[in-house]
Design a protein around this motif. Sequence first.
Motif, PDB file in Angstrom:
ATOM      1  N   GLY A 132      63.813 -14.419  54.444  1.00 39.82           N
ATOM      2  CA  GLY A 132      64.690 -12.854  54.454  1.00 39.82           C
ATOM      3  C   GLY A 132      64.886 -12.092  53.739  1.00 39.82           C
ATOM      4  N   GLU A 133      64.231 -12.468  52.510  1.00 42.48           N
ATOM      5  CA  GLU A 133      64.235 -11.421  50.912  1.00 42.48           C
ATOM      6  C   GLU A 133      63.939 -10.328  51.811  1.00 42.48           C
ATOM      7  OE1 GLU A 133      66.670 -11.924  49.609  1.00 42.48           O
ATOM      8  OE2 GLU A 133      66.392 -10.433  47.365  1.00 42.48           O
ATOM      9  N   VAL A 134      62.908 -10.168  51.877  1.00 42.08           N
ATOM     10  CA  VAL A 134      61.576  -9.026  52.650  1.00 42.08           C
ATOM     11  C   VAL A 134      62.759  -8.133  53.561  1.00 42.08           C
ATOM     12  CG1 VAL A 134      60.765  -9.661  54.343  1.00 42.08           C
ATOM     13  CG2 VAL A 134      60.095  -6.819  53.376  1.00 42.08           C
ATOM     14  N   ILE A 135      62.922  -7.965  54.196  1.00 37.31           N
ATOM     15  CA  ILE A 135      64.388  -7.462  54.985  1.00 37.31           C
ATOM     16  C   ILE A 135      65.363  -6.988  53.355  1.00 37.31           C
ATOM     17  CG2 ILE A 135      66.289  -7.510  56.584  1.00 37.31           C
ATOM     18  CD1 ILE A 135      65.211  -9.600  58.123  1.00 37.31           C
ATOM     19  N   ARG A 136      65.999  -7.885  53.065  1.00 38.21           N
ATOM     20  CA  ARG A 136      67.131  -7.208  51.751  1.00 38.21           C
ATOM     21  C   ARG A 136      66.460  -5.971  50.983  1.00 38.21           C
ATOM     22  NH1 ARG A 136      68.610 -12.924  51.043  1.00 38.21           N
ATOM     23  NH2 ARG A 136      69.436 -13.901  52.401  1.00 38.21           N
ATOM     24  N   VAL A 166      50.334 -11.523  53.928  1.00 40.85           N
ATOM     25  CA  VAL A 166      51.460 -12.390  53.050  1.00 40.85           C
ATOM     26  C   VAL A 166      52.363 -13.158  53.590  1.00 40.85           C
ATOM     27  CG1 VAL A 166      53.593 -11.884  52.133  1.00 40.85           C
ATOM     28  CG2 VAL A 166      51.976 -10.400  51.652  1.00 40.85           C
ATOM     29  N   SER A 167      52.722 -13.028  55.666  1.00 36.07           N
ATOM     30  CA  SER A 167      53.554 -13.678  56.190  1.00 36.07           C
ATOM     31  C   SER A 167      52.616 -15.498  56.359  1.00 36.07           C
ATOM     32  CB  SER A 167      53.844 -12.943  57.142  1.00 36.07           C
ATOM     33  OG  SER A 167      54.367 -13.686  58.198  1.00 36.07           O
ATOM     34  N   ASP A 168      51.073 -15.223  55.917  1.00 31.60           N
ATOM     35  CA  ASP A 168      50.248 -16.291  56.397  1.00 31.60           C
ATOM     36  C   ASP A 168      50.654 -16.818  55.848  1.00 31.60           C
ATOM     37  OD1 ASP A 168      47.330 -14.856  58.254  1.00 31.60           O
ATOM     38  OD2 ASP A 168      49.305 -15.758  59.043  1.00 31.60           O
ATOM     39  N   VAL A 169      50.537 -16.425  54.018  1.00 35.13           N
ATOM     40  CA  VAL A 169      50.980 -17.263  52.592  1.00 35.13           C
ATOM     41  C   VAL A 169      51.570 -18.136  52.846  1.00 35.13           C
ATOM     42  CG1 VAL A 169      50.168 -17.575  50.015  1.00 35.13           C
ATOM     43  CG2 VAL A 169      49.807 -15.574  51.696  1.00 35.13           C
ATOM     44  N   LEU A 170      53.053 -17.222  53.064  1.00 34.07           N
ATOM     45  CA  LEU A 170      54.796 -17.604  53.445  1.00 34.07           C
ATOM     46  C   LEU A 170      54.483 -19.045  54.381  1.00 34.07           C
ATOM     47  CD1 LEU A 170      56.975 -14.474  52.934  1.00 34.07           C
ATOM     48  CD2 LEU A 170      56.628 -16.343  51.629  1.00 34.07           C
ATOM     49  N   ALA A 171      53.906 -18.992  55.080  1.00 39.36           N
ATOM     50  CA  ALA A 171      53.964 -19.866  56.069  1.00 39.36           C
ATOM     51  C   ALA A 171      53.243 -21.467  55.580  1.00 39.36           C
ATOM     52  CB  ALA A 171      52.816 -19.501  58.000  1.00 39.36           C
ATOM     53  N   GLU A 172      52.396 -21.254  54.743  1.00 43.37           N
ATOM     54  CA  GLU A 172      52.133 -21.876  53.223  1.00 43.37           C
ATOM     55  C   GLU A 172      53.448 -23.051  53.035  1.00 43.37           C
ATOM     56  OE1 GLU A 172      48.879 -23.989  54.169  1.00 43.37           O
ATOM     57  OE2 GLU A 172      48.234 -21.994  55.976  1.00 43.37           O
ATOM     58  N   PHE A 173      53.562 -22.183  52.406  1.00 46.94           N
ATOM     59  CA  PHE A 173      54.632 -22.484  51.717  1.00 46.94           C
ATOM     60  C   PHE A 173      55.902 -23.312  52.368  1.00 46.94           C
ATOM     61  CE2 PHE A 173      54.400 -21.055  46.973  1.00 46.94           C
ATOM     62  CZ  PHE A 173      53.274 -20.299  47.298  1.00 46.94           C
ATOM     63  N   ASN A 184      57.630 -10.315  47.023  1.00 42.91           N
ATOM     64  CA  ASN A 184      58.992 -11.273  47.514  1.00 42.91           C
ATOM     65  C   ASN A 184      57.644 -12.311  47.568  1.00 42.91           C
ATOM     66  OD1 ASN A 184      60.676 -12.731  48.880  1.00 42.91           O
ATOM     67  ND2 ASN A 184      59.918 -12.464  50.741  1.00 42.91           N
ATOM     68  N   LEU A 185      56.979 -12.122  47.520  1.00 45.59           N
ATOM     69  CA  LEU A 185      55.067 -13.165  47.544  1.00 45.59           C
ATOM     70  C   LEU A 185      55.287 -13.664  46.473  1.00 45.59           C
ATOM     71  CD1 LEU A 185      53.774 -15.284  49.431  1.00 45.59           C
ATOM     72  CD2 LEU A 185      51.577 -13.677  48.781  1.00 45.59           C
ATOM     73  N   LEU A 186      55.168 -12.599  45.934  1.00 39.00           N
ATOM     74  CA  LEU A 186      54.760 -12.887  43.939  1.00 39.00           C
ATOM     75  C   LEU A 186      55.866 -13.605  43.143  1.00 39.00           C
ATOM     76  CD1 LEU A 186      52.868  -9.400  43.549  1.00 39.00           C
ATOM     77  CD2 LEU A 186      51.898 -11.854  43.206  1.00 39.00           C
ATOM     78  N   GLU A 187      57.112 -13.019  43.740  1.00 39.12           N
ATOM     79  CA  GLU A 187      58.188 -14.128  43.560  1.00 39.12           C
ATOM     80  C   GLU A 187      57.823 -15.357  43.283  1.00 39.12           C
ATOM     81  OE1 GLU A 187      62.053 -11.694  42.221  1.00 39.12           O
ATOM     82  OE2 GLU A 187      61.876 -11.175  44.754  1.00 39.12           O
ATOM     83  N   MET A 188      57.347 -15.991  44.794  1.00 39.73           N
ATOM     84  CA  MET A 188      57.644 -17.378  44.857  1.00 39.73           C
ATOM     85  C   MET A 188      56.530 -18.139  43.835  1.00 39.73           C
ATOM     86  SD  MET A 188      58.566 -17.463  48.131  1.00 39.73           S
ATOM     87  CE  MET A 188      58.416 -19.461  48.447  1.00 39.73           C
TER      88      MET A 188
END
Lengths: 207, 210
Positions: free
Chosen positions: B18-22, B102-109, B166-170
């Motif tokens: 959700g953070e990307v939207i914020r 980026v979305s693909d990498v987040l999907a892995e998380f 946002n991804l880097l924050e992961m």
Amino acid sequence: MAEYKLHYFNARGRAEVIRLIFAAAGQKYEDIRFEREQWPEYKLKAPLGQAPFLEITQKGKTFQLGQSMTIARYLARRFGLAGKGPEEEAEVEMYGDQITDILNEIIKIHFEKDEARKAESAKKFFEETLPNILRTLQSKIEKNGSGFLAASGLTWVDLYLVDVLGWLGEKKEHLMANFEHIKALDTKVTNHSKIAEWLAKRPQTPM
Amino acid sequence: MGNNASFKLYYFGFRFRGEVIRLVFTAAGKEFEDVRIDPSQWPQLKNQAPFGTLPYLEVTSGSQKLVLTQSTSIARYLAKKFKLAGRNDEEAAIVDMYADQVSDVLAEFAKTARESDANKKKEIEQKIENEIMPKNLKLFEARIAESRSGYLVPSGLTWADLYLFNLLEMLGEKRVMVLEAFPNLKGLDQKIRNNPRMAAYLAKRPITPF
């Protein structure tokens, strides 16, 4: 006049939605299909090292795009298949993402090696996840009166939905019996003259 | 939809999808109602979400109401409205491409979060750390270098940069160390942190595990 070169394996996979968009738009393109052994050589040319990728040449300049959904959205916009106005475009994209979720689940189940997990995932998918998504999509089709997912008419996500439903094989008919509006959409799309033409002539591949 | 639309975002209290939207609202300096749902309340509220998932966004303008779900579709819609989507269709497509990545990498998380088997979970975590992250960081690094603006595309900041941030924050505590090897990513991360609107938001947002 732009020239398009699509690069993918000899499969429907993640590229077929793109081929369906070209077909619906009546747009010529080079449908490059390579074998697994050739992939390392194409990988070097691919903007993200992944397939599918698209090369567009226009006014002497070539521009490359990766990510099947980005390619689909970009071409849909170019060919007037993206929906009318920013709000409808966003709704259409939302349906596209839902359909991708279905496809990803199908792929995940297909490649699951553990038989118990595979059976469990498949059960959940066919009994819960998939019907829930189809139910929501169906109510959208019913509400907007066009017979398609978007009120303004045919968009790329109708093509995508039909493509992904094609992955359900023998389970498709049984499912469609419970979702008459989706079944009607499926029929409409597959009978669309340019789509029917593509479906008849496209290479037959297992995936 | 008019320019006086009001926005209500529904998501869990954490960052993740959700953070990307914020961040898009923040970078654009646009107000929105940031509804944060407690996971324990979610089962009762699930019916209200268009596809039974979070995040979803309600956009109201006069008598018109639009409800959108799917984080990247929401982010892209807002970014286009707020001119954070690239300067033309071609640039917007490049933005989309990197956002999809980026979305693909987040999907892995997401896979690790859903995995109940401890061994499999560890396997995925290691794959992310040793293969997926490095490969993708190199791609993003090369793209920023190519655009020469310090961002993913030549015209400047877009929603894909915010999504990448946002991804880097992961990466959590490892972020600073990892970014040492990627000067352009480090630069982008810094630029976004130093953006006044972003700095103010980052200083006051709730601290969450992911």
